[in-house]
Design an enzyme around this catalytic site. Structure first.
Site, PDB file in Angstrom:
ATOM      1  CD  GLU A 114      23.165  22.395   4.874  1.00  0.00           C
ATOM      2  OE1 GLU A 114      23.076  23.276   4.202  1.00  0.00           O
ATOM      3  OE2 GLU A 114      23.767  21.200   4.439  1.00  0.00           O
ATOM      4  NE  ARG A 152      -3.811   3.473   2.945  1.00  0.00           N
ATOM      5  CZ  ARG A 152      -4.100   2.749   3.933  1.00  0.00           C
ATOM      6  NH1 ARG A 152      -3.983   2.801   5.319  1.00  0.00           N
ATOM      7  NH2 ARG A 152      -4.684   1.592   3.525  1.00  0.00           N
ATOM      8  CG  ASP A 167      -4.518  -1.125   6.961  1.00  0.00           C
ATOM      9  OD1 ASP A 167      -4.777  -2.022   5.934  1.00  0.00           O
ATOM     10  OD2 ASP A 167      -4.797   0.144   6.176  1.00  0.00           O
TER      11      ASP A 167
END
Ligand code: ADE
Length: 231
Positions: A114, A152, A167
């Protein structure tokens, strides 16, 4: 780059980190990924990492001591960003990934249950990141997402055939439609312009498509992009 991940579930990581581009980056020595079990930094017989919340309420809270000790031990004398993965963090995005990819070292703490004791936020962590407005059972999958997006971007990780430049999100736009052979599939043709060999025309078509797609799907992204005079 070195990325250290502190978690209660180290067994979640080897799979995603031993395939594809991340594996190649690790094998090539471009990034070192180290997983630490927060439980190893407890001192009691039961390796207790959580406890009831002061003030009551359902759910257990991660105790400060094991996490402070884990970070202090892993960090050593270095200064480096210590990032808590939490739905309360700043939203993760391509630009946050780019920012993180410029660091030499990162420590990622996967929250669980939590919540974590607030003193971890106040006195240990330098940044908090959320990967989206939904609640996961813990920060592990979020840490994997951050690692994947950051690794990446590291120089040398992607080959030229996987270039970053086009991209989605790299230039603030979604990517234009892509096609490969055959030129006609089940009667559906590849747009004529892509077969034309006219690179200027192709670049113009792609830019228009990227802008149109972004307008249709994610209009709010366009507010942040400078589109230039011809758009
Ligand atoms: N932990 C739980 N949910 C999360 C989220 N959406 N982003 C980052 N860490 C989380």
């Amino acid at each position: 780059m070195r990325i250290d991940i502190l978690t209660l579930f180290p067994e979640m990581f080897p799979g995603p980190f031993s395939a594809s581009i991340i594996k190649r980056a690790v094998d090539g020595g471009l990034v070192s990924l180290n997983i630490y079990n927060i439980r190893d930094y407890t001192h009691d017989k039961h390796h207790t990492v959580d406890d009831y919340a002061y003030g009551g309420g359902a759910g257990m809270i991660l105790k400060p001591k094991p996490i402070f000790e884990a970070v202090e031990s892993v960090k050593g004398e270095d200064t480096c960003s210590v990032i808590l993965l939490t739905p309360q963090g700043r939203p993760f995005s391509q630009s946050v990934a780019q920012e993180l990819s410029r660091h030499d070292r990162l420590i990622l703490i996967c929250g669980r249950y939590e919540g974590v004791d607030e003193r971890i936020r106040e006195h240990l962590v330098s940044d908090e990141i959320s990967i989206g407005d939904y609640v996961l059972s813990g920060g592990e999958l979020a840490a994997m997402v951050v690692v994947e997006a950051v690794v990446r971007l590291l120089p040398g990780v992607l080959g030229s055939e996987e270039s970053l430049a086009e991209d989605s999100h790299t230039d603030g736009l979604l990517e234009y439609p892509q096609y490969t052979r055959p030129a006609v599939f089940r009667g559906w043709s590849v747009p004529e312009v892509l077969l034309s060999g006219n690179h200027a025309q192709i670049a113009k078509w792609r830019r228009e498509k990227a802008i149109r797609r972004t307008k249709e799907r994610r209009p709010e992204l366009l507010d942040r992009v400078s589109l230039g005079k011809d758009s």
